[in-house]
Design a protein around this motif. Structure first.
Motif, PDB file in Angstrom:
ATOM      1  N   LYS A   8       0.837  -1.214   0.000  1.00 61.43           N
ATOM      2  CA  LYS A   8       0.000   0.000   0.000  1.00 61.43           C
ATOM      3  C   LYS A   8       0.865   1.255   0.000  1.00 61.43           C
ATOM      4  O   LYS A   8       0.538   2.245  -0.666  1.00 61.43           O
ATOM      5  CB  LYS A   8      -0.936  -0.017   1.210  1.00 61.43           C
ATOM      6  CG  LYS A   8      -2.050  -1.049   1.105  1.00 61.43           C
ATOM      7  CD  LYS A   8      -2.963  -0.980   2.310  1.00 61.43           C
ATOM      8  CE  LYS A   8      -4.229  -1.813   2.100  1.00 61.43           C
ATOM      9  NZ  LYS A   8      -3.981  -3.254   2.062  1.00 61.43           N
ATOM     10  N   ARG A  37       2.164   1.965  -3.430  1.00 60.95           N
ATOM     11  CA  ARG A  37       1.127   2.583  -4.263  1.00 60.95           C
ATOM     12  C   ARG A  37       1.002   4.080  -3.955  1.00 60.95           C
ATOM     13  O   ARG A  37       0.840   4.909  -4.859  1.00 60.95           O
ATOM     14  CB  ARG A  37      -0.207   1.864  -4.002  1.00 60.95           C
ATOM     15  CG  ARG A  37      -1.404   2.447  -4.735  1.00 60.95           C
ATOM     16  CD  ARG A  37      -1.415   2.034  -6.192  1.00 60.95           C
ATOM     17  NE  ARG A  37      -2.575   2.579  -6.866  1.00 60.95           N
ATOM     18  CZ  ARG A  37      -3.753   1.961  -6.959  1.00 60.95           C
ATOM     19  NH1 ARG A  37      -3.902   0.756  -6.391  1.00 60.95           N
ATOM     20  NH2 ARG A  37      -4.747   2.504  -7.619  1.00 60.95           N
ATOM     21  N   GLU A  65       3.870   5.963  -5.556  1.00 59.86           N
ATOM     22  CA  GLU A  65       3.756   6.038  -7.012  1.00 59.86           C
ATOM     23  C   GLU A  65       2.648   6.980  -7.461  1.00 59.86           C
ATOM     24  O   GLU A  65       2.807   7.748  -8.411  1.00 59.86           O
ATOM     25  CB  GLU A  65       3.513   4.639  -7.579  1.00 59.86           C
ATOM     26  CG  GLU A  65       4.723   3.720  -7.453  1.00 59.86           C
ATOM     27  CD  GLU A  65       4.429   2.308  -7.931  1.00 59.86           C
ATOM     28  OE1 GLU A  65       3.226   1.948  -7.987  1.00 59.86           O
ATOM     29  OE2 GLU A  65       5.378   1.577  -8.231  1.00 59.86           O
ATOM     30  N   ASP A  66       1.485   6.925  -6.776  1.00 57.02           N
ATOM     31  CA  ASP A  66       0.314   7.687  -7.220  1.00 57.02           C
ATOM     32  C   ASP A  66       0.141   9.014  -6.495  1.00 57.02           C
ATOM     33  O   ASP A  66      -0.667   9.845  -6.920  1.00 57.02           O
ATOM     34  CB  ASP A  66      -0.956   6.854  -7.026  1.00 57.02           C
ATOM     35  CG  ASP A  66      -0.956   5.585  -7.860  1.00 57.02           C
ATOM     36  OD1 ASP A  66      -0.128   5.487  -8.777  1.00 57.02           O
ATOM     37  OD2 ASP A  66      -1.787   4.693  -7.595  1.00 57.02           O
TER      38      ASP A  66
END
Length: 466
Positions: free
Chosen positions: A286, A289, A292-293
């Motif tokens: 998590k 993620r 990255e986002d």
């Protein structure tokens, strides 16, 4: 449709009210990012003309769908929301935002105000309520109040979490030493501080990893924003996701209300993830993620919320070995290891022991209210001969112990290395009596310095006939 920022004009609200200057001295307005949601073009234009010259960014849209797209794409510090919108009320949309875990402050503006609407606004989570028509100064004061309250809320939260941890200010001055290794560390901190790049700090326990992280933050362009430290190894695996990302009401059995996560409190600043190697495998995925986002999803929510946070991670483990053993994700390791700062153990930089010891002596004597002890060549020789497995933290504890006892035990040069101990009750008695003496017998002042109640101090003194 989005109305772009316009030039500052007469600034009336449609009622003929003249523009009034904003209150001066606000430290958050200039960096604020604000979203205006109102279906009246004239009101949108007025708010853009009023706010754009004073804020970092202002976006204005005429409906909640367009507003939702902007909120999904980037972070805002404040939403100014009209209550009467085509198709639905602003309050209904605000309730949806809160259920989705979006905690951005909202100022509700409306031309129709009654007690029921005001109560509903509070229940929905509005931070302020402004009645149309309003003057420029009114809306600016409301915006300033909201930004200041939000900043104070974050600061109070961070201060509560920091109780008992490293001092907040002047961390760079605590990276003390004259060794080439420490000179290199200080230089790298200055270079890395100027960027928003992720930093990985490595080193044995007690080598001042949190101090280094704070120095990175304090020397950065966003030093006035929050620094939020998190010990990943100290949070239970079943709640760490909620702690970091927040949760919405009803997300799990004990979630009686929605709650912001630590990423929310670190917005615009730094999130320091200490003991990153202890992060559970599910959370590793998590966190990858999120990196990255640049978005987080509160537990129980279907909505991803944009974040603007600089990440600093630290570990005393060898992450490369953990990756090889399948205990840490390789992709997360490479994402964290953009800039690495390695803190060498104290035994590898003996020349730093003396300046560290003198710094700790000055700090601790002031904190304890005790006169500093001289650090003789004999004591220093013993210090430099000792391997310090606990590094700078162990040296600090040794200085504190000496202050409490009133001596380094110079008659036993090997006492440091042998780990000599004293009866704790006797140590407590000596310490309390020394603080009492340093306070000229004033028990109220001594109790304050000791961090105990006057009643406790009186009881101790009665036991010792002091």
């Amino acid at each position: 449709m989005t109305d772009g920022p316009g030039t500052q004009g007469s600034g009336t609200d449609g009622s003929g009210a003249p523009d009034e200057p904003a209150a001066s001295g606000d430290s958050w307005l200039a960096s604020a990012q604000i979203l205006v949601v109102d279906d009246e073009p004239g009101m949108r234009n007025f708010l853009v003309r009023t706010l754009a010259p004073r804020c970092a960014r202002v976006e204005a849209v005429g409906d909640t769908r367009a507003a939702g797209r902007l909120l999904d794409a980037s972070r805002f510090d404040l939403i100014i929301l009209d209550n009467i919108l085509g198709g639905r009320t602003g309050l209904a949309w605000l309730a949806d935002l809160r259920r989705d875990g979006l905690f951005t402050d909202v100022i509700l503006i409306t031309a129709f105000a009654d007690l029921e609407t005001a109560i509903e606004a509070v229940r929905a989570g509005a931070a302020d309520f402004v009645l149309k028509p309003f003057r420029t100064k009114q809306i600016l004061n409301a915006v300033t109040r909201c930004l200041d309250r939000a900043a104070l809320r974050r600061e109070n939260f961070v201060l509560r979490r920091q109780f008992g941890t490293v001092a907040r200010s002047q961390a760079a001055e605590r990276i003390v030493g004259v060794s080439p290794q420490i000179v290199s560390v200080r230089d790298l901190v200055v270079r890395a501080a100027a960027t928003r790049s992720t930093v990985l700090i490595t080193g044995e326990s007690g080598t001042a990893k949190e101090i280094t992280a704070r120095a990175l933050h304090e020397q950065s362009p966003f030093a006035d924003r929050p620094f939020v430290p998190v010990n990943c190894g100290a949070i239970a695996a079943d709640i760490i996701e909620s702690e970091l990302f927040g949760h919405v009401k009803g997300a799990f059995t004990s979630a009686a209300s929605s709650r912001e996560g630590l990423f929310f409190y670190a917005q615009g600043g730094t999130l320091f993830l200490d003991e990153i190697a202890e992060l559970p495998p599910a959370m590793q995925a998590k966190l990858l993620r999120v990196i990255e986002d640049r978005k987080v999803r509160p537990v129980g929510s279907d909505r991803e919320i944009p974040i603007d946070v600089r990440l600093i991670a630290a570990t005393n483990a060898d992450l490369a070995e953990r990756v090889a053993a399948g205990q840490f994700r390789a992709d997360l390791y490479y994402r964290l290891d953009v800039v690495r700062i390695h803190l060498p153990p104290l035994r590898e930089r003996v020349e730093d022991i003396e300046p560290l010891a003198r710094m700790f002596m000055a700090q601790l004597s002031a904190q304890l209210g005790l006169p500093p002890l001289p650090i003789s060549p004999r004591v220093l020789q013993g210090f430099e001969a000792y391997p310090w497995p606990g590094n700078a933290r162990e040296l600090r504890n040794r200085i504190e112990r000496a202050l409490i006892l009133g001596t380094f035990g110079e008659q036993e040069p090997g006492a440091v290395a042998e780990g000599r101990t004293d009866d704790l009750a006797e140590v407590e008695k000596r310490h309390i009596l020394r603080v009492l003496s340093a306070s000229d017998g004033n028990r109220a002042e001594a109790a304050r310095r000791l961090g105990v109640s006057r009643k406790t101090l009186d009881r101790k003194c009665a036991e010792w006939n002091a």
